[in-house]
Design an enzyme around this catalytic site. Structure first.
Site, PDB file in Angstrom:
ATOM      1  N   SER A  55       5.722 -89.091  -5.054  1.00 55.18           N
ATOM      2  CA  SER A  55       6.999 -89.108  -5.772  1.00 55.18           C
ATOM      3  C   SER A  55       7.644 -90.458  -5.524  1.00 55.18           C
ATOM      4  O   SER A  55       7.492 -91.036  -4.442  1.00 55.18           O
ATOM      5  CB  SER A  55       7.954 -88.023  -5.271  1.00 55.18           C
ATOM      6  OG  SER A  55       7.592 -86.768  -5.767  1.00 55.18           O
ATOM      7  N   GLU A  62      19.378-101.359 -15.302  1.00 48.94           N
ATOM      8  CA  GLU A  62      19.667-100.563 -16.489  1.00 48.94           C
ATOM      9  C   GLU A  62      19.643 -99.060 -16.217  1.00 48.94           C
ATOM     10  O   GLU A  62      19.975 -98.287 -17.095  1.00 48.94           O
ATOM     11  CB  GLU A  62      18.669-100.921 -17.602  1.00 48.94           C
ATOM     12  CG  GLU A  62      18.688-102.372 -18.009  1.00 48.94           C
ATOM     13  CD  GLU A  62      17.933-103.321 -17.062  1.00 48.94           C
ATOM     14  OE1 GLU A  62      18.066-104.548 -17.234  1.00 48.94           O
ATOM     15  OE2 GLU A  62      17.226-102.843 -16.142  1.00 48.94           O
ATOM     16  N   SER A  63      19.212 -98.595 -15.058  1.00 45.88           N
ATOM     17  CA  SER A  63      19.234 -97.206 -14.592  1.00 45.88           C
ATOM     18  C   SER A  63      18.045 -96.932 -13.678  1.00 45.88           C
ATOM     19  O   SER A  63      18.012 -97.430 -12.573  1.00 45.88           O
ATOM     20  CB  SER A  63      19.328 -96.177 -15.709  1.00 45.88           C
ATOM     21  OG  SER A  63      19.680 -94.929 -15.148  1.00 45.88           O
ATOM     22  N   HIS A  68       6.697 -87.933 -10.378  1.00 52.48           N
ATOM     23  CA  HIS A  68       6.139 -86.987  -9.405  1.00 52.48           C
ATOM     24  C   HIS A  68       4.748 -86.644  -9.910  1.00 52.48           C
ATOM     25  O   HIS A  68       4.590 -86.296 -11.087  1.00 52.48           O
ATOM     26  CB  HIS A  68       6.987 -85.733  -9.263  1.00 52.48           C
ATOM     27  CG  HIS A  68       6.499 -84.862  -8.145  1.00 52.48           C
ATOM     28  ND1 HIS A  68       6.749 -85.151  -6.819  1.00 52.48           N
ATOM     29  CD2 HIS A  68       5.737 -83.754  -8.150  1.00 52.48           C
ATOM     30  CE1 HIS A  68       6.178 -84.231  -6.061  1.00 52.48           C
ATOM     31  NE2 HIS A  68       5.544 -83.371  -6.847  1.00 52.48           N
ATOM     32  N   CYS A  83      20.106 -97.695 -19.727  1.00 49.91           N
ATOM     33  CA  CYS A  83      21.438 -97.801 -20.316  1.00 49.91           C
ATOM     34  C   CYS A  83      21.510 -99.072 -21.162  1.00 49.91           C
ATOM     35  O   CYS A  83      20.794-100.034 -20.899  1.00 49.91           O
ATOM     36  CB  CYS A  83      22.501 -97.857 -19.225  1.00 49.91           C
ATOM     37  SG  CYS A  83      22.557 -96.355 -18.239  1.00 49.91           S
TER      38      CYS A  83
END
Length: 126
Positions: A55, A62-63, A68, A83
């Site tokens: 994971s 930008e985010s 996983h 974003c």
């Protein structure tokens, strides 16, 4: 653009099990996918599970991108959230699918932070 961001929720199947179980390779592939889309990488954190699976998250200006893996199933659950309108999250998602040597990918795009007009919102207990 009426939304603040775009969030791709990807189901990636038929992946190479060895890739999905290699923490360093998954981390490198995720960072490369972010860069391929033109994102600016800020931080990365990945964890290898025992006996298998990885994971991780790549924080971008930008985010974020998250993954996983289930090597025993050849499957990876991936989120790519960007974003603004400078970065196309599909570029990162499609490139990662190639790097995982996947046979199939299905994905849904969710628009995040949709604002039709300015509103005043009062917090409430729900």
């Amino acid at each position: 653009m009426n939304e603040l961001g775009r969030h791709i929720l990807a189901e990636i199947y038929g992946c190479d099990a060895e890739i999905l179980n290699d923490k360093e390779l998954i981390e490198r592939n995720m960072v490369e996918s972010a860069l391929k889309a033109g994102a600016e990488v800020r931080e990365v954190a990945f964890h290898k599970f025992s006996p298998q699976g990885v994971s991780g998250v790549v924080i971008i200006s930008e985010s974020h991108l998250t993954i996983h893996t289930w090597p025993e199933l050849g499957y990876a659950a991936v989120d790519v959230f960007t974003c603004g309108d400078r970065i196309n999250p599909w570029d990162a998602c499609n490139y990662l699918t190639e790097l995982l040597k996947a046979k199939n990918m299905t994905a849904t795009e969710v628009k995040r932070g949709i604002f039709e007009h300015p509103v005043s919102v009062k917090a409430s207990n729900i």
